[in-house]
Design a protein around this motif. Structure first.
Motif, mmCIF file in Angstrom:
data_model
loop_
_atom_site.group_PDB
_atom_site.id
_atom_site.type_symbol
_atom_site.label_atom_id
_atom_site.label_comp_id
_atom_site.label_asym_id
_atom_site.label_seq_id
_atom_site.Cartn_x
_atom_site.Cartn_y
_atom_site.Cartn_z
ATOM 1 N N PRO A 15 0.803 -1.228 0.000
ATOM 2 C CA PRO A 15 0.000 0.000 0.000
ATOM 3 C C PRO A 15 0.839 1.284 0.000
ATOM 4 O O PRO A 15 0.458 2.262 -0.649
ATOM 5 N N ASP A 16 1.965 1.291 0.704
ATOM 6 C CA ASP A 16 2.812 2.488 0.748
ATOM 7 C C ASP A 16 3.423 2.769 -0.616
ATOM 8 O O ASP A 16 3.445 3.911 -1.080
ATOM 9 N N GLN A 17 3.927 1.729 -1.275
ATOM 10 C CA GLN A 17 4.526 1.909 -2.595
ATOM 11 C C GLN A 17 3.471 2.250 -3.644
ATOM 12 O O GLN A 17 3.718 3.034 -4.560
ATOM 13 N N LYS A 18 2.290 1.687 -3.503
ATOM 14 C CA LYS A 18 1.197 1.998 -4.437
ATOM 15 C C LYS A 18 0.827 3.470 -4.326
ATOM 16 O O LYS A 18 0.593 4.142 -5.335
ATOM 17 N N GLU A 19 0.820 3.994 -3.101
ATOM 18 C CA GLU A 19 0.521 5.409 -2.903
ATOM 19 C C GLU A 19 1.589 6.289 -3.570
ATOM 20 O O GLU A 19 1.265 7.292 -4.219
ATOM 21 N N LEU A 20 2.866 5.900 -3.425
ATOM 22 C CA LEU A 20 3.947 6.647 -4.083
ATOM 23 C C LEU A 20 3.785 6.603 -5.600
ATOM 24 O O LEU A 20 3.926 7.620 -6.289
ATOM 25 N N TYR A 21 3.492 5.418 -6.118
ATOM 26 C CA TYR A 21 3.315 5.233 -7.563
ATOM 27 C C TYR A 21 2.152 6.093 -8.079
ATOM 28 O O TYR A 21 2.294 6.805 -9.070
ATOM 29 N N ASP A 22 1.018 6.019 -7.402
ATOM 30 C CA ASP A 22 -0.155 6.783 -7.833
ATOM 31 C C ASP A 22 0.146 8.278 -7.850
ATOM 32 O O ASP A 22 -0.245 9.001 -8.778
ATOM 33 N N HIS A 23 0.859 8.739 -6.833
ATOM 34 C CA HIS A 23 1.217 10.162 -6.775
ATOM 35 C C HIS A 23 2.145 10.531 -7.933
ATOM 36 O O HIS A 23 1.926 11.547 -8.608
ATOM 37 N N ALA A 24 3.157 9.731 -8.179
ATOM 38 C CA ALA A 24 4.121 10.021 -9.243
ATOM 39 C C ALA A 24 3.465 9.989 -10.619
ATOM 40 O O ALA A 24 3.834 10.767 -11.508
ATOM 41 N N MET A 25 2.489 9.122 -10.800
ATOM 42 C CA MET A 25 1.853 8.985 -12.105
ATOM 43 C C MET A 25 0.916 10.147 -12.435
ATOM 44 O O MET A 25 0.462 10.276 -13.564
ATOM 45 N N LYS A 26 0.682 11.033 -11.483
ATOM 46 C CA LYS A 26 -0.105 12.238 -11.751
ATOM 47 C C LYS A 26 0.710 13.244 -12.553
ATOM 48 O O LYS A 26 0.159 14.176 -13.133
ATOM 49 N N ARG A 27 2.013 13.051 -12.582
ATOM 50 C CA ARG A 27 2.913 13.957 -13.305
ATOM 51 C C ARG A 27 2.931 13.584 -14.777
ATOM 52 O O ARG A 27 2.858 12.416 -15.147
ATOM 53 N N THR A 28 3.064 14.585 -15.638
ATOM 54 C CA THR A 28 3.115 14.299 -17.073
ATOM 55 C C THR A 28 4.500 13.842 -17.507
ATOM 56 O O THR A 28 4.631 13.147 -18.515
ATOM 57 N N ASN A 29 5.541 14.211 -16.753
ATOM 58 C CA ASN A 29 6.914 13.834 -17.101
ATOM 59 C C ASN A 29 7.591 13.254 -15.857
ATOM 60 O O ASN A 29 8.180 13.978 -15.055
ATOM 61 N N PHE A 30 7.514 11.931 -15.710
ATOM 62 C CA PHE A 30 8.051 11.239 -14.535
ATOM 63 C C PHE A 30 9.539 11.525 -14.361
ATOM 64 O O PHE A 30 10.010 11.809 -13.258
ATOM 65 N N SER A 31 10.303 11.462 -15.444
ATOM 66 C CA SER A 31 11.748 11.666 -15.370
ATOM 67 C C SER A 31 12.089 13.054 -14.836
ATOM 68 O O SER A 31 12.939 13.200 -13.949
ATOM 69 N N ALA A 32 11.439 14.076 -15.356
ATOM 70 C CA ALA A 32 11.693 15.440 -14.886
ATOM 71 C C ALA A 32 11.296 15.585 -13.420
ATOM 72 O O ALA A 32 11.979 16.267 -12.649
ATOM 73 N N TYR A 33 10.205 14.945 -13.029
ATOM 74 C CA TYR A 33 9.742 15.004 -11.635
ATOM 75 C C TYR A 33 10.797 14.423 -10.696
ATOM 76 O O TYR A 33 11.159 15.043 -9.687
#
Length: 65
Positions: A15-33
């Motif tokens: 659940p903790d990693q899923k929350e991190l993933y979901d948050h990161a995937m809101k970004r349009t450019n993961f690499s830049a984030y």
């Protein structure tokens, strides 16, 4: 061009990693984030705070041997 790739793995069953993933995937450019997070860490001298890994799943070391 000299480009290095460093993949990041998320265990979506944790659940903790899923929350991190979901948050990161809101970004349009993961690499830049990720690069901005690293830059912020370097400028502030602070490591990002992460919760302890979930121990709810058994860990099988045979996968690494």
């Amino acid at each position: 061009m000299n480009i290095v790739r460093k993949p990041v793995a998320f265990n979506l069953d944790d659940p903790d990693q899923k929350e991190l993933y979901d948050h990161a995937m809101k970004r349009t450019n993961f690499s830049a984030y990720i690069k901005r997070l690293i830059q912020r860490d370097m400028e502030n001298g602070n490591a990002p705070r992460m919760s302890a890994p979930s121990l709810s799943h058994e860990f099988d070391v045979s996968e690494f041997i």
